[in-house]
Design an enzyme around this catalytic site. Structure first.
Site, short mmCIF file in Angstrom:
data_model
loop_
_atom_site.label_atom_id
_atom_site.label_comp_id
_atom_site.label_asym_id
_atom_site.label_seq_id
_atom_site.Cartn_x
_atom_site.Cartn_y
_atom_site.Cartn_z
N TYR A 190 12.49 -40.52 -35.82
CA TYR A 190 13.55 -41.25 -36.31
C TYR A 190 13.35 -42.23 -37.10
O TYR A 190 13.11 -42.47 -38.73
CB TYR A 190 14.48 -42.12 -35.12
CG TYR A 190 15.55 -43.06 -35.39
CD1 TYR A 190 16.50 -42.52 -35.83
CD2 TYR A 190 14.56 -44.29 -35.66
CE1 TYR A 190 17.47 -43.75 -36.70
CE2 TYR A 190 15.60 -45.67 -36.02
CZ TYR A 190 17.24 -44.81 -37.43
OH TYR A 190 17.40 -45.73 -37.00
N GLU A 205 12.43 -51.49 -37.64
CA GLU A 205 13.36 -50.20 -37.38
C GLU A 205 12.44 -50.37 -35.81
O GLU A 205 12.78 -49.96 -34.75
CB GLU A 205 12.91 -49.33 -37.91
CG GLU A 205 13.71 -48.72 -39.04
CD GLU A 205 14.64 -48.42 -38.83
OE1 GLU A 205 15.13 -48.25 -37.45
OE2 GLU A 205 16.06 -48.43 -39.77
N ASP A 215 19.92 -41.59 -35.08
CA ASP A 215 19.99 -42.14 -34.22
C ASP A 215 21.12 -42.29 -32.96
O ASP A 215 22.03 -41.78 -33.86
CB ASP A 215 20.19 -44.28 -34.04
CG ASP A 215 21.54 -44.29 -35.15
OD1 ASP A 215 22.14 -43.27 -35.66
OD2 ASP A 215 21.37 -45.93 -34.98
#
Length: 348
Positions: A114, A34, A132
């Site tokens: 996030y 990520e 997102d």
């Protein structure tokens, strides 16, 4: 609202990325992937991730490595501040262990809301949505939300939309399905509505205007600025570097850099004195660099390697151009310009 159809679609249509292992996933894998995906296209991360994990296969391996080794392993991905924060995160988690709630995960270095929600969902089964741009776009279209891209109201309504789907599906896999749908079907300019599993409930499609949602984000006008950098090379072929302490380049090792204003040559002369150097700076051309809305011209000056106390002072060091040039795109541009044998004679 189509949660079951969306998950079924995802099982059959998802791209086989290396981070898409069965749930629950290793939080280290989720964090590394990520963090890389924050500023890099998924296909590039898919190529890069296996080599990074081979070099640092565990959180402990990453935490015990020198910071500069971790930064060097990011060469080619750009945005090297991510590597430094990832290294700090590994050391923090190695000391205290992985938290599981998104609010606590968000306090770790480099993890915003996030990424923290993604780790909580994909590693610990939490149903707090990681929102997102793909997920927000889908929510805006399905619900016909007349809100601008990236706005807090859109993020809040997108989170509620995704949370409702997660409750129906009973699995955080729905979040990844939404991200995949936004990346491959519900795209910004050419959505493939006929094959979308959420088409029956999409209000934007019913209106015949799916690309009208969400509204475009107002563009910030570009800002043109000029920085000044010094290239000082010792007899060993090493270059004098200073570590930047403040954003947007915090943590990077670069040649002495002035980011102020004023006449370029005067700034180069002042920077030479501030670095503890003597000799007249010679203009050596310039490079262009972009950071968000900034359009930066970096004027490079070569200075003879006649130096004083700065050589060994804290926050300064010498390094080979090929080593530090791989640590950021700006460093690489300056290194290539400095090694150009054609000496420019005019200021940029």
């Amino acid at each position: 609202m189509g949660a079951e159809a969306l998950v079924t679609w995802f099982w059959h249509r998802r791209r086989p990325f290396p981070w898409r292992t069965p749930f629950p996933r290793d939080p280290y894998l989720v964090v590394v992937s990520e963090v890389m995906l924050q500023q890099t296209q998924a296909a590039r991360v898919a190529e890069f991730l296996p080599a990074f994990l081979a070099r640092f296969p565990t959180l402990e391996a990453l935490a015990s490595a020198p910071e500069e080794e971790v930064v060097a392993a990011f060469a080619g991905l750009g945005y090297y501040r991510r590597a430094r924060l990832l290294h700090r995160l590994a050391r923090a988690v190695g000391k205290d262990g992985w938290p599981q709630e998104p609010e606590t995960l968000a306090k770790l270095p480099g993890l915003g809301p996030y990424t923290a929600a993604a780790v909580a969902a994909f590693s610990f089964g939490k149903l707090s949505p990681p929102v997102d741009g793909n997920l927000a776009r889908i929510a805006a279209r399905v619900l016909a939300l007349d809100l601008p891209v990236g706005s807090p109201p859109l993020k809040r309504q997108a989170a509620a939309f995704a949370a409702d789907l997660a409750t129906q599906a009973g699995t955080p896999e729905i979040f990844e399905a939404l991200m995949e749908l936004g990346a491959t079907v519900c795209t910004p300019r050419r959505p493939q509505c006929p094959v979308c599993p959420l088409a029956p409930s999409c209000q934007a499609l019913a209106r015949g205007t799916p690309t009208a949602f969400p509204r475009p984000k107002p563009r910030r006008p570009p800002e043109a600025i000029t920085w000044v950098a010094l290239w000082v090379e010792n007899p060993r072929g090493e270059v004098l570097l200073r570590q930047i302490q403040d954003p947007p380049l915090a943590g990077l090792w670069l040649p002495p850099l002035d980011r102020g204003e004023g006449e370029i040559l005067a700034r180069a002369q002042a920077l030479t004195l501030a670095a503890g150097l003597s000799g007249e700076p010679t203009p050596w051309g310039s490079v262009r660099h972009h950071i968000t809305h900034r359009r930066i011209t970096v004027a490079l000056f070569r200075v003879p390697a006649v130096f004083a106390a700065r050589e060994t002072a804290n926050g300064w060091r010498w390094a080979r151009p090929e080593v530090f040039g791989a640590t950021s795109s700006l460093a690489g541009k300056l290194a290539r310009l400095a090694q150009n044998p054609a000496l420019p004679t005019e200021l940029p």
